[in-house]
Design a protein around this motif. Structure first.
Motif, mmCIF file in Angstrom:
data_model
loop_
_atom_site.group_PDB
_atom_site.id
_atom_site.type_symbol
_atom_site.label_atom_id
_atom_site.label_comp_id
_atom_site.label_asym_id
_atom_site.label_seq_id
_atom_site.Cartn_x
_atom_site.Cartn_y
_atom_site.Cartn_z
ATOM 1 N N VAL A 1 17.600 -51.544 12.561
ATOM 2 C CA VAL A 1 17.734 -50.091 12.644
ATOM 3 C C VAL A 1 18.774 -49.767 13.708
ATOM 4 C CG1 VAL A 1 16.541 -47.909 13.024
ATOM 5 C CG2 VAL A 1 15.326 -49.834 11.966
ATOM 6 N N VAL A 2 19.834 -49.079 13.312
ATOM 7 C CA VAL A 2 20.925 -48.747 14.219
ATOM 8 C C VAL A 2 21.020 -47.236 14.391
ATOM 9 C CG1 VAL A 2 22.177 -50.828 13.557
ATOM 10 C CG2 VAL A 2 22.681 -48.667 12.389
ATOM 11 N N GLY A 3 21.690 -46.812 15.453
ATOM 12 C CA GLY A 3 21.949 -45.393 15.657
ATOM 13 C C GLY A 3 23.183 -44.961 14.887
ATOM 14 N N ILE A 4 23.260 -43.671 14.573
ATOM 15 C CA ILE A 4 24.407 -43.150 13.823
ATOM 16 C C ILE A 4 25.010 -41.955 14.554
ATOM 17 C CG2 ILE A 4 23.705 -43.959 11.552
ATOM 18 C CD1 ILE A 4 22.457 -41.266 11.000
ATOM 19 N N GLY A 5 26.257 -41.635 14.198
ATOM 20 C CA GLY A 5 27.023 -40.631 14.920
ATOM 21 C C GLY A 5 26.492 -39.220 14.837
ATOM 22 N N ASP A 6 25.590 -38.930 13.897
ATOM 23 C CA ASP A 6 25.022 -37.585 13.774
ATOM 24 C C ASP A 6 24.383 -37.100 15.070
ATOM 25 O OD1 ASP A 6 25.733 -37.470 11.129
ATOM 26 O OD2 ASP A 6 23.755 -37.954 10.345
ATOM 27 N N ASP A 7 23.962 -38.013 15.907
ATOM 28 C CA ASP A 7 23.203 -37.655 17.106
ATOM 29 C C ASP A 7 24.094 -37.249 18.283
ATOM 30 O OD1 ASP A 7 20.842 -38.329 15.754
ATOM 31 O OD2 ASP A 7 21.019 -40.432 16.333
ATOM 32 N N TYR A 8 25.418 -37.123 18.074
ATOM 33 C CA TYR A 8 26.330 -36.949 19.212
ATOM 34 C C TYR A 8 27.211 -35.711 19.068
ATOM 35 C CZ TYR A 8 24.274 -41.346 20.140
ATOM 36 O OH TYR A 8 23.317 -42.313 20.356
ATOM 37 N N VAL A 9 26.606 -34.645 18.599
ATOM 38 C CA VAL A 9 27.132 -33.271 18.554
ATOM 39 C C VAL A 9 28.226 -33.114 17.498
ATOM 40 C CG1 VAL A 9 28.063 -31.314 19.849
ATOM 41 C CG2 VAL A 9 26.528 -32.943 20.989
ATOM 42 N N SER A 10 29.384 -33.746 17.690
ATOM 43 C CA SER A 10 30.471 -33.658 16.707
ATOM 44 C C SER A 10 31.500 -34.747 16.989
ATOM 45 C CB SER A 10 31.143 -32.273 16.745
ATOM 46 O OG SER A 10 31.761 -32.041 17.990
ATOM 47 N N ASP A 11 32.431 -34.919 16.061
ATOM 48 C CA ASP A 11 33.531 -35.887 16.209
ATOM 49 C C ASP A 11 33.017 -37.323 16.284
ATOM 50 O OD1 ASP A 11 35.639 -33.785 16.466
ATOM 51 O OD2 ASP A 11 34.478 -33.303 18.256
ATOM 52 N N ALA A 12 31.938 -37.596 15.556
ATOM 53 C CA ALA A 12 31.362 -38.949 15.547
ATOM 54 C C ALA A 12 30.951 -39.352 14.132
ATOM 55 C CB ALA A 12 30.161 -39.010 16.488
ATOM 56 N N ASP A 13 31.705 -38.892 13.141
ATOM 57 C CA ASP A 13 31.314 -39.110 11.755
ATOM 58 C C ASP A 13 31.498 -40.544 11.276
ATOM 59 O OD1 ASP A 13 30.555 -36.512 11.457
ATOM 60 O OD2 ASP A 13 32.420 -35.847 10.537
ATOM 61 N N ASP A 14 32.179 -41.365 12.047
ATOM 62 C CA ASP A 14 32.458 -42.738 11.613
ATOM 63 C C ASP A 14 31.966 -43.760 12.632
ATOM 64 O OD1 ASP A 14 33.916 -42.080 9.177
ATOM 65 O OD2 ASP A 14 35.470 -41.302 10.506
ATOM 66 N N PHE A 15 30.799 -43.500 13.244
ATOM 67 C CA PHE A 15 30.355 -44.375 14.321
ATOM 68 C C PHE A 15 28.887 -44.775 14.174
ATOM 69 C CE2 PHE A 15 34.103 -42.467 16.134
ATOM 70 C CZ PHE A 15 34.655 -43.497 16.878
ATOM 71 N N LEU A 16 28.614 -45.988 14.628
ATOM 72 C CA LEU A 16 27.263 -46.490 14.801
ATOM 73 C C LEU A 16 27.066 -46.828 16.269
ATOM 74 C CD1 LEU A 16 27.164 -49.077 11.858
ATOM 75 C CD2 LEU A 16 26.343 -46.703 11.800
ATOM 76 N N ARG A 17 25.814 -46.810 16.718
ATOM 77 C CA ARG A 17 25.509 -47.253 18.082
ATOM 78 C C ARG A 17 24.422 -48.313 18.028
ATOM 79 N NH1 ARG A 17 23.349 -43.817 23.318
ATOM 80 N NH2 ARG A 17 21.393 -43.968 22.178
ATOM 81 N N LEU A 18 24.609 -49.371 18.793
ATOM 82 C CA LEU A 18 23.636 -50.442 18.901
ATOM 83 C C LEU A 18 22.976 -50.399 20.274
ATOM 84 C CD1 LEU A 18 25.698 -53.392 17.348
ATOM 85 C CD2 LEU A 18 24.255 -51.712 16.182
ATOM 86 N N ASN A 19 21.846 -51.087 20.401
ATOM 87 C CA ASN A 19 21.109 -51.167 21.665
ATOM 88 C C ASN A 19 20.956 -52.637 22.032
ATOM 89 O OD1 ASN A 19 19.184 -51.264 23.711
ATOM 90 N ND2 ASN A 19 17.950 -49.607 22.865
ATOM 91 N N LEU A 20 21.563 -53.039 23.145
ATOM 92 C CA LEU A 20 21.529 -54.435 23.574
ATOM 93 C C LEU A 20 20.497 -54.690 24.667
ATOM 94 C CD1 LEU A 20 25.371 -55.172 23.693
ATOM 95 C CD2 LEU A 20 23.795 -55.217 21.744
ATOM 96 N N GLY A 21 19.605 -53.749 24.894
ATOM 97 C CA GLY A 21 18.599 -53.896 25.950
ATOM 98 C C GLY A 21 17.401 -54.693 25.481
ATOM 99 N N THR A 22 17.663 -55.908 25.039
ATOM 100 C CA THR A 22 16.603 -56.790 24.564
ATOM 101 C C THR A 22 17.056 -58.235 24.777
ATOM 102 O OG1 THR A 22 15.117 -57.205 22.681
ATOM 103 C CG2 THR A 22 17.431 -56.798 22.167
ATOM 104 N N SER A 23 16.288 -59.183 24.309
ATOM 105 C CA SER A 23 16.574 -60.590 24.620
ATOM 106 C C SER A 23 17.767 -61.116 23.830
ATOM 107 C CB SER A 23 15.348 -61.455 24.309
ATOM 108 O OG SER A 23 15.127 -61.513 22.914
ATOM 109 N N HIS A 24 18.357 -62.213 24.343
ATOM 110 C CA HIS A 24 19.433 -62.885 23.613
ATOM 111 C C HIS A 24 18.954 -63.285 22.213
ATOM 112 C CE1 HIS A 24 21.564 -62.751 27.275
ATOM 113 N NE2 HIS A 24 21.281 -63.953 27.752
#
Length: 403
Positions: A355-378
């Motif tokens: 499950v990844v994050g998507i650009g909808d959550d960042y107000v505007s100008d993020a229609d082509d972006f995903l966000r990952l979370n690296l706060g976990t183990s290797h």
């Protein structure tokens, strides 16, 4: 030097973690794999520093959880933290305890903006910045950031034009930038402060992501010359640094007495009074005893970033990770990918079980972006990236078959 363990993760079912909850994830992706790995909401899966866990255990065992107050020790921990970590001298009277940076944003809007007033945002940016205005029937002015050499830059001409013509009451400035992890330079921070002074715009700096530094040196707005401090509101908390978001404790630093008193007046209206008992204890302990844990955590996350970047460069045609100076949340440009961000997020949830994050959550100008979370183990990052790589290779193969 004590070596901390970041490979052993907390049981996220015990703390009712939103990011791991089956029903919440299924509401977003009904056909998500049952064994999904959540790389979306920005909290970490590590156990908190053992010093914090010990302090909270002692508080819990003591058995009294009544009303408390911001202690002298708490204030001093903030003052000492800024001196030793950022070489900044702050005064006790500048500090105001709060229940979270997002609530503080709402309180600030209520304090300083009248109906039909606006805030200015450089977008994409953390969604709740806009919510603070919208939830209070205020307006949002967006100024898109510019992309240059795989990093964001501020469009100074557009910022000044909007300040001059539209007269926002405040700008919410995210330093380091969320979502990209970009550290703004001291000259950039000062330039924004100068424009805010010139056009009578309150300069509000959110510095929540300032403690996980991957590359470069972070400059706090509090390092500006005194001439700019009279127009500054700085919000921060230990929540991202030490993974304490559920304890609901934050603070503001406001050097100008008039601005500070107006802000506190709204606190009184909203009855923001005594702090959360475990929150204050955890934060004080973090600032007094957990520097080394934080440094080792940043190093561990940097290794996760290298794992992720290696996979993306090798297996993810059409994906490009933006250069990242801070935080644990890489920002991925998928504008050249075979699918749009919503389609990618859906197929990753259903096929890869990530499950990844998507650009909808960042107000505007993020229609082509995903966000990952690296706060976990290797191990978790390796598993997640391996699953995603296999899924993306299938996407590429299917596209080639349909050519």
């Amino acid at each position: 030097m004590k070596k901390y363990d970041f490979d052993t993760l907390a049981n996220r079912q015990i703390d009712n973690a939103r990011k791991w909850d089956q029903s919440i994830v299924k509401a977003k992706f009904p056909n998500v794999r049952k064994d999904f790995i959540p790389l979306w909401i920005a909290d970490m899966d590590f156990q908190a520093a053992p010093e914090i866990r010990t302090a909270l255990s002692e508080m819990s065992i003591n058995g009294a959880y009544g009303y408390t107050y911001p202690t002298e020790r708490w204030y001093q921990s903030v003052i000492d933290w800024y001196k030793k970590r950022h070489n900044v001298v702050i005064k006790k009277e500048w500090i105001t305890l709060g229940y979270g940076t997002v609530p503080n944003m709402h309180i600030l809007v209520q304090s300083f903006l009248d109906a039909n007033d606006s805030i200015l945002l450089n977008t994409p940016i953390y969604g709740p910045f806009a919510y603070a205005a919208e939830h209070n029937n205020r307006q949002v002015i967006t100024v898109p950031l510019l992309k240059h050499n795989n990093r964001y830059e501020i469009d100074w001409v557009n910022v000044e034009r909007n300040m001059k013509e539209k007269h926002p009451k405040a700008t919410f400035f995210c330093s380091p930038h969320n979502p990209s992890g970009r550290i703004w330079s001291k000259s950039e921070i000062i330039k924004m402060a100068e424009l805010c002074q010139k056009y009578h715009v309150l300069f509000v700096s959110d510095e929540v992501h300032s403690e996980h530094i991957i590359e470069g040196t972070f400059t706090s707005s509090l390092e500006m010359d005194s001439e700019y401090m009279d127009n500054l509101v700085m919000f921060t908390s230990p929540n991202k640094a030490f993974n304490l978001g559920g304890l609901k404790l934050s603070y503001s630093i406001i050097p100008n007495e008039t601005i500070r008193n107006q802000f506190r007046k709204q606190y009184t209206k909203n009855s923001v009074t005594s702090p959360n008992v475990p929150g204050q204890i955890a934060m004080t302990t973090a600032y007094e005893e957990c520097d080394e844990w934080l440094d080792q955590c940043a190093t561990y996350i940097k290794d996760n970033l290298e794992i992720t970047k290696t996979y993306i460069d090798k297996y993810f045609e059409g994906w490009k990770m933006m250069e990242m100076d801070s935080s644990y949340l890489p920002w991925i440009d998928v504008s050249k990918a075979k699918l749009d961000m919503h389609e990618i997020a859906k197929i990753m949830a259903e096929d890869a079980g990530v499950v990844v994050g998507i650009g909808d959550d960042y107000v505007s100008d993020a229609d082509d972006f995903l966000r990952l979370n690296l706060g976990t183990s290797h191990a978790v990052i390796e598993e997640a990236m391996s699953r995603m790589a296999k899924t993306w290779q299938k996407v590429i193969a299917n596209e080639m078959e349909n050519v």
